[in-house]
Design a protein around this motif. Structure first.
Motif, PDB file in Angstrom:
ATOM      1  N   ALA A   1      -5.556   6.750  16.152  1.00  0.00           N
ATOM      2  CA  ALA A   1      -6.000   5.797  17.483  1.00  0.00           C
ATOM      3  C   ALA A   1      -5.376   6.461  18.518  1.00  0.00           C
ATOM      4  N   GLU A   2      -6.263   6.468  19.553  1.00  0.00           N
ATOM      5  CA  GLU A   2      -5.652   6.791  20.890  1.00  0.00           C
ATOM      6  C   GLU A   2      -5.690   5.358  22.284  1.00  0.00           C
ATOM      7  N   PRO A   3      -4.859   5.010  22.882  1.00  0.00           N
ATOM      8  CA  PRO A   3      -3.547   5.699  22.401  1.00  0.00           C
ATOM      9  C   PRO A   3      -3.371   5.149  21.132  1.00  0.00           C
ATOM     10  N   SER A   4      -2.020   5.849  20.387  1.00  0.00           N
ATOM     11  CA  SER A   4      -1.135   5.048  19.147  1.00  0.00           C
ATOM     12  C   SER A   4      -1.259   4.023  18.148  1.00  0.00           C
ATOM     13  N   ASN A   5      -1.449   3.800  17.337  1.00  0.00           N
ATOM     14  CA  ASN A   5      -1.514   2.240  16.852  1.00  0.00           C
ATOM     15  C   ASN A   5      -0.004   2.339  16.915  1.00  0.00           C
ATOM     16  N   PHE A   6       1.028   2.884  15.878  1.00  0.00           N
ATOM     17  CA  PHE A   6       2.298   2.706  15.328  1.00  0.00           C
ATOM     18  C   PHE A   6       2.571   3.646  16.560  1.00  0.00           C
ATOM     19  N   ARG A   7       3.252   2.670  18.082  1.00  0.00           N
ATOM     20  CA  ARG A   7       4.194   3.280  18.940  1.00  0.00           C
ATOM     21  C   ARG A   7       5.494   3.658  18.886  1.00  0.00           C
ATOM     22  N   TYR A   8       5.733   4.592  19.624  1.00  0.00           N
ATOM     23  CA  TYR A   8       7.081   5.409  19.064  1.00  0.00           C
ATOM     24  C   TYR A   8       8.378   4.292  19.058  1.00  0.00           C
TER      25      TYR A   8
ATOM     26  N   VAL B   1       1.241  -1.728   0.071  1.00  0.00           N
ATOM     27  CA  VAL B   1      -0.102  -0.304  -0.092  1.00  0.00           C
ATOM     28  C   VAL B   1       0.649   1.372  -0.170  1.00  0.00           C
ATOM     29  N   ASP B   2       0.178   2.350  -0.142  1.00  0.00           N
ATOM     30  CA  ASP B   2       0.878   3.414  -0.329  1.00  0.00           C
ATOM     31  C   ASP B   2       0.820   4.778   0.825  1.00  0.00           C
ATOM     32  N   ALA B   3      -0.177   4.221   1.503  1.00  0.00           N
ATOM     33  CA  ALA B   3      -0.715   4.871   2.764  1.00  0.00           C
ATOM     34  C   ALA B   3      -1.272   4.225   3.867  1.00  0.00           C
ATOM     35  N   VAL B   4      -1.318   4.302   4.716  1.00  0.00           N
ATOM     36  CA  VAL B   4      -2.088   3.697   5.393  1.00  0.00           C
ATOM     37  C   VAL B   4      -2.557   5.167   6.845  1.00  0.00           C
ATOM     38  N   VAL B   5      -4.563   4.676   6.717  1.00  0.00           N
ATOM     39  CA  VAL B   5      -4.792   5.279   7.753  1.00  0.00           C
ATOM     40  C   VAL B   5      -5.323   4.297   8.963  1.00  0.00           C
ATOM     41  N   ALA B   6      -4.374   5.113  10.583  1.00  0.00           N
ATOM     42  CA  ALA B   6      -4.897   3.231  11.492  1.00  0.00           C
ATOM     43  C   ALA B   6      -6.211   4.897  11.855  1.00  0.00           C
ATOM     44  N   CYS B   7      -7.153   3.827  12.521  1.00  0.00           N
ATOM     45  CA  CYS B   7      -7.939   4.026  13.042  1.00  0.00           C
ATOM     46  C   CYS B   7      -8.460   3.131  14.043  1.00  0.00           C
ATOM     47  N   THR B   8      -7.610   2.264  14.696  1.00  0.00           N
ATOM     48  CA  THR B   8      -7.784   1.429  15.956  1.00  0.00           C
ATOM     49  C   THR B   8      -6.342   1.196  16.303  1.00  0.00           C
ATOM     50  N   HIS B   9      -6.461   0.788  17.359  1.00  0.00           N
ATOM     51  CA  HIS B   9      -5.054   0.293  18.561  1.00  0.00           C
ATOM     52  C   HIS B   9      -5.198  -1.158  18.559  1.00  0.00           C
ATOM     53  N   SER B  10      -5.505  -1.845  18.174  1.00  0.00           N
ATOM     54  CA  SER B  10      -6.019  -3.015  18.215  1.00  0.00           C
ATOM     55  C   SER B  10      -4.787  -3.982  18.321  1.00  0.00           C
ATOM     56  N   GLU B  11      -4.589  -4.773  18.822  1.00  0.00           N
ATOM     57  CA  GLU B  11      -3.090  -5.376  19.147  1.00  0.00           C
ATOM     58  C   GLU B  11      -3.000  -6.710  17.875  1.00  0.00           C
ATOM     59  N   ALA B  12      -4.103  -6.284  17.317  1.00  0.00           N
ATOM     60  CA  ALA B  12      -4.266  -7.462  16.104  1.00  0.00           C
ATOM     61  C   ALA B  12      -3.870  -6.843  14.717  1.00  0.00           C
ATOM     62  N   VAL B  13      -3.510  -5.490  14.331  1.00  0.00           N
ATOM     63  CA  VAL B  13      -3.609  -5.050  13.035  1.00  0.00           C
ATOM     64  C   VAL B  13      -2.457  -3.958  13.812  1.00  0.00           C
ATOM     65  N   ARG B  14      -2.168  -3.631  14.923  1.00  0.00           N
ATOM     66  CA  ARG B  14      -0.808  -2.836  15.075  1.00  0.00           C
ATOM     67  C   ARG B  14       0.497  -2.505  13.702  1.00  0.00           C
ATOM     68  N   LEU B  15       0.414  -1.673  14.110  1.00  0.00           N
ATOM     69  CA  LEU B  15       2.272  -1.586  13.130  1.00  0.00           C
ATOM     70  C   LEU B  15       3.099  -1.402  14.000  1.00  0.00           C
ATOM     71  N   THR B  16       3.888  -2.318  13.434  1.00  0.00           N
ATOM     72  CA  THR B  16       5.919  -2.305  13.508  1.00  0.00           C
ATOM     73  C   THR B  16       6.245  -2.239  12.510  1.00  0.00           C
ATOM     74  N   ALA B  17       7.344  -2.288  12.834  1.00  0.00           N
ATOM     75  CA  ALA B  17       8.511  -2.003  12.586  1.00  0.00           C
ATOM     76  C   ALA B  17       8.974  -3.178  10.872  1.00  0.00           C
ATOM     77  N   GLU B  18       8.154  -4.813  11.410  1.00  0.00           N
ATOM     78  CA  GLU B  18       8.117  -5.632  10.466  1.00  0.00           C
ATOM     79  C   GLU B  18       7.295  -5.350   9.748  1.00  0.00           C
ATOM     80  N   SER B  19       5.637  -5.170  10.195  1.00  0.00           N
ATOM     81  CA  SER B  19       4.808  -5.225   9.346  1.00  0.00           C
ATOM     82  C   SER B  19       4.635  -3.899   8.299  1.00  0.00           C
ATOM     83  N   VAL B  20       5.820  -2.982   8.776  1.00  0.00           N
ATOM     84  CA  VAL B  20       6.301  -1.537   7.620  1.00  0.00           C
ATOM     85  C   VAL B  20       6.183  -2.497   6.587  1.00  0.00           C
TER      86      VAL B  20
END
Length: 392
Positions: free
Chosen positions: A256-263, A221-240
Motif C-alpha cells: 500500500a501507498e501510503p503504507s498500511n503498517f506505519r513506521y 494468520v501466518d502472514a498478511v498481504v496489505a493491498c490497501t491503506h484504508s483506516e478500517a483495516v490499518r495494522l497497528t501494534a494492537e491488531s498484530v
C-alpha cells in the motif's frame, strides 16, 4: 528551505536534461503524475511553498537514454478523500498532463491515488485530448513484482500451501483480487478484510474465501498481504497481537501507498513482526539525479523504484525501440498485459529488489519466536536515524 535547495541542485546536476535542451530534444520521455502521500512528502518536497501551477518537479530518473520525471500534485492522499480535494486534484492532474505533453512525454503514469481519480468518462476524454500519449496505471507491473515477492517471502519463511493462513487486506482491489486468486489457487487458506461490503461479497462468491470487515474478526494468520491503506483495516501494534500466532513472528507484505503498517506502529512491535516493502522494482541501470539524497527522500533505496514507475519507464523504452504499444489498454490489469510487461522488464533489467523492511535489509526469513537469529532485519538505516533525529 531544504526542499528549495534540493529542487535547485537536482535541476543543476541533471546534466542529461541540460544537454537535451541544448540540442533541442524533448525534455522527458515519461512522466509520473502523482499526489503526495502524506505530510512527510509535503514537508520534504515543498516546505511551506505552494507551486502556482498546482504541480511541481519531484525525483528525476534515467534508465539509459530514457528520461523519467515525477510531476507531483500539490495535494495529499487524505486531502483527495474530500470532494473539494478530488475536484482540485482533477484540475491539477489535467494541468500536469499538459505540462508533460509540452515537454515531450510519450507515456504518462497515473500514480498513487491518481489511479482512481478519474471516472471512466473522464479517462476517455483525457485520451481523446492527448491522442499521442500512452496512459498507464502501472498495476500490471506492480502485480508481477508483488506476486514474485510474496512467493519468495512465503517460501523463505516455510509458510506452505495447505498449512498456512494468509490475510489479504483489500482483497477486492486490482492488486488484492489478483493476490487472492493467486494464493488461493496455490492452496493457501485466505481471509479477506476490508470495508467494501460489495467487494467482499464478490471475492467470497468468486474465490470461496472467508471475509470480514475488521482486523479483530480475522483470527490467527501466518502472514498478511496489505493491498490497501484504508483506516478500517490499518495494522497497528494492537491488531498484530490479535492476529499473529503466539509462538510465531508475523510476516507483513505491505504494498500500500501510503503504507498500511506505519513506521511508528511497527516500532512498537518489531520483535514479533517483520514488515516487507513490496511492489517495487530494481534495476542496476536505474539512476536518480542527485543519487542517494533523492532516493532516500522518496523512501526508497539505490536502483529501486515503485513497480508502476518501472512499468511506465519500460513502456517509454519500448516506444523508443519502435514497438507498437499504443493499441493496448494499459489502464486495465489482465494476464495478457502482465505477460507483455514481463518481457519488457526482462529487456530493461527490472527485477524484484532484495527484501527490505522500511528500506533496511531483511536478513532472515526465520519466524520462530524466541529463537536467537542474528539480524532478522538490519539494525541501522539512514531512515531510522533520521526518524530519531526528528528530521523525517
Amino acid at each position: 528551505m531544504i526542499a528549495m535547495i534540493w529542487r535547485f541542485f537536482v535541476a543543476l546536476f541533471d546534466w542529461r536534461t541540460i544537454w537535451r535542451k541544448l540540442n533541442g530534444c524533448p525534455v522527458v520521455d515519461v512522466v509520473f503524475i502523482t499526489n503526495m502521500r502524506d505530510a512527510v512528502d509535503r514537508r520534504r518536497y515543498l516546505g511551506g511553498w505552494h507551486p502556482p501551477a498546482g504541480h511541481f518537479n519531484g525525483p528525476r530518473y534515467w534508465l539509459g537514454n530514457i528520461s523519467g520525471r515525477t510531476r507531483a500534485l500539490d495535494i495529499t492522499t487524505d486531502e483527495m478523500l474530500q470532494c473539494e480535494g478530488r475536484k482540485k486534484a482533477r484540475e491539477q492532474f489535467v494541468a500536469a498532463t499538459r505540462w508533460a505533453e509540452k515537454n515531450g512525454a510519450k507515456v504518462i503514469l497515473l500514480a498513487a491515488a491518481t489511479k482512481r481519480l478519474l471516472k471512466r468518462k473522464e479517462l476517455a476524454e483525457l485520451k481523446a485530448e492527448f491522442p499521442g500519449i500512452v496512459f498507464t496505471i502501472g498495476d500490471n507491473g506492480t502485480v508481477l513484482l508483488l506476486i514474485e515477492e510474496t512467493l519468495r517471502a512465503l517460501q523463505g519463511a516455510e509458510l506452505k500451501p495447505g498449512y498456512s493462513r494468509v490475510a489479504i487486506l483489500g482483497p477486492y482491489g486490482f492488486l488484492g483480487e489478483i493476490m487472492t486468486r493467486t494464493l488461493k489457487g496455490l492452496g493457501y487458506e485466505i481471509v479477506g478484510a476490508g470495508q467494501n461490503s460489495g467487494g467482499l461479497k464478490h471475492v467470497d462468491e468468486e474465490y470461496n474465501i472467508a471475509t470480514c470487515h475488521t482486523l479483530a474478526e480475522i483470527g490467527k494468520v501466518d502472514a498478511v498481504v496489505a493491498c490497501t491503506h484504508s483506516e478500517a483495516v490499518r495494522l497497528t501494534a494492537e491488531s498484530v497481537e490479535l492476529i499473529r500466532h503466539n509462538d510465531r513472528i508475523l510476516w507483513v507484505i505491505d504494498v500500500a501507498e501510503p503504507s498500511n503498517f506505519r513506521y511508528k506502529e511497527y516500532q512498537k512491535c518489531k520483535s514479533v513482526v517483520i514488515r516487507q516493502d513490496a511492489g517495487n522494482a530494481y534495476s542496476p541501470r536505474l539512476k536518480y539525479v542527485l543519487g542517494a539524497i533523492s532516493y532516500r527522500m522518496f523512501r526508497l533505496t539505490r536502483g529501486v523504484t515503485f513497480g508502476c514507475f518501472a512499468e511506465a519507464i519500460s513502456l517509454a523504452s519500448a516506444l523508443k525501440r519502435g514497438e507498437n504499444i499504443s493499441g493496448v489498454d494499459w489502464l486495465t490489469v489482465n494476464d495478457e498485459n502482465m505477460e507483455i510487461i514481463a518481457e519488457m522488464f526482462k529487456h530493461d533489467g527490472f527485477d524484484i529488489p532484495s527484501p527490505r523492511c522500511f528500506s533496511r535489509p531483511i536478513e532472515s526469513f526465520d519466524l520462530t519466536l524466541g529463537k536467537k537469529v542474528k539480524n532478522r532485519v538490519a539494525r541501522f538505516s539512514i531512515l531510522e536515524f533520521a526518524h530519531k533525529l526528528g528530521i523525517f
